[in-house]
Scaffold this active site. Structure first.
Site, PDB file in Angstrom:
ATOM      1  N   SER A   1       1.204  -0.580   0.146  1.00  0.00           N
ATOM      2  CA  SER A   1      -0.072   0.026  -0.341  1.00  0.00           C
ATOM      3  C   SER A   1       0.879   1.235  -0.114  1.00  0.00           C
ATOM      4  O   SER A   1       1.448   1.400  -0.971  1.00  0.00           O
ATOM      5  CB  SER A   1      -0.860   0.064   1.149  1.00  0.00           C
TER       6      SER A   1
ATOM      7  N   LYS B   1     -21.290  16.273   8.783  1.00  0.00           N
ATOM      8  CA  LYS B   1     -20.620  16.347   9.218  1.00  0.00           C
ATOM      9  C   LYS B   1     -19.680  15.271  10.404  1.00  0.00           C
ATOM     10  O   LYS B   1     -18.705  15.387  10.625  1.00  0.00           O
ATOM     11  CB  LYS B   1     -20.428  17.390  10.323  1.00  0.00           C
TER      12      LYS B   1
END
Length: 329
Positions: free
Chosen positions: A137, A189
């Site tokens: 990764s 949010k």
């Protein structure tokens, strides 16, 4: 006060296991934090050219990693400092990046990648990525900044992809009769908050970010591995991990090898016949071989050493977007 400090130091020395030498450093000066070069492999010769061996180990995060009884290091800052030292050393002709990392945060991985690219462009010195146990990764992302990639047959690499791990505690809290309520400036949010439930809109927001960072990752691989066809890239860019042998076969790496073959190849790229392999490290640390790790160095902890890394202990629950291979997540 001075006597008290000595008493505390003596008690700590007695309390620690006597499995090996214990070193206490009190009042380290700025000069003692400088990097110094130690030769760990040499072809012989007086003031031979150098190949710098720089370790990129552990989880890549742009934050200081606190450890027990010692000052922590910011891995991104340390890598930049080592590259700068190699760039300013007129004897250094090439660099070997020894990678042993599952990746890390998206931004830390990208920052290290950019530092390596900047080093190559500014100095013209070749860089070889040498993959050890794991270079997956974000570790593979960083390797793409090198001129060539050498892997052990036993290396685990690949894992080209992005992960955002979310956990919801709301169902468990509801069983105990605990309710939470957040007052926000907008409906998205709280996307990913463990105290809320993901909505379809939340999932869309997070997935769009993952897709964006994934495309950036694929672009990096595409630039570094021009021999990969689009079909071949699509096959290996689905998040899977591969062995070093498979990485060479699929075009993700250039050749199989080890530290010694990487050393020889670095000399070949630099057009030199003999060289000293050097490692940069802090003063007052012991570096006895190409494989030696100083106590507490980011990249390995001896089994006899007590080492607490609070950031890594909390990584699973730390919010963030990662280029990271962690099968336990």
């Amino acid at each position: 006060m001075i006597r008290l400090r000595w008493l505390v130091g003596l008690l700590l020395a007695l309390a620690l296991p006597a499995c090996g030498p214990v070193t206490f450093v009190v009042g380290v000066s700025p000069g003692e934090r400088d990097l110094v070069a130690t030769t760990v492999l040499s072809d012989g010769g007086l003031r031979s050219p150098r190949i710098a061996l720089i370790d990129i180990s552990g989880v890549l995060v742009n934050a200081e990693q606190p450890r027990l009884l010692e000052q922590g290091e910011n891995p991104v800052a340390l890598i930049q400092e080592q590259l700068a030292t190699a760039g300013h050393d007129p004897r250094v002709e090439a660099v070997i990046l020894r990678l042993n990392t599952p990746g890390g945060t998206v931004t830390a991985s990208d920052a290290v990648y950019r530092e390596v690219r900047r080093f190559r462009e500014a100095t013209g010195k070749p860089v070889i990525a040498l993959m050890m146990d794991v270079a997956a990764s974000g570790g593979y992302y960083v390797a793409c900044a090198a001129d060539e990639i050498i892997v052990h047959p036993t290396t685990v690499t690949g894992s080209i992809g992005v992960i955002v791990q979310t956990v919801s505690l709301k169902p468990a809290l509801a069983r105990w009769g605990i309710e939470t309520e957040a007052f926000t400036s907008g409906p998205n949010k709280v996307a990913g908050s463990p105290l809320s439930t993901l909505t379809d809109d939340h999932r869309a927001v997070l997935q769009a970010m993952v897709d964006d960072f994934y495309e950036q990752f694929v672009d990096v691989v595409r630039l570094a591995r021009p021999g990969l066809t689009e079909a071949g890239l699509a096959r290996v860019a689905d998040g899977r991990v591969v062995t070093g042998r498979d990485a060479v076969a699929t075009g993700l790496a250039d050749q199989l090898g080890d530290l010694y073959s990487a050393f020889e190849h670095a000399k070949s790229l630099a057009n030199i016949e003999v060289a000293d392999l050097v490692r940069y490290h802090r003063r007052l640390t012991h570096v006895g071989s190409p494989y030696a790790q100083a106590p507490g160095h980011a990249g390995g902890t001896p089994t006899t050493q007590v080492n607490l890394n609070f950031n890594h202990l909390g990584l699973v629950t730390t919010p963030g977007i990662y280029y990271l291979w962690r099968p336990d997540l």
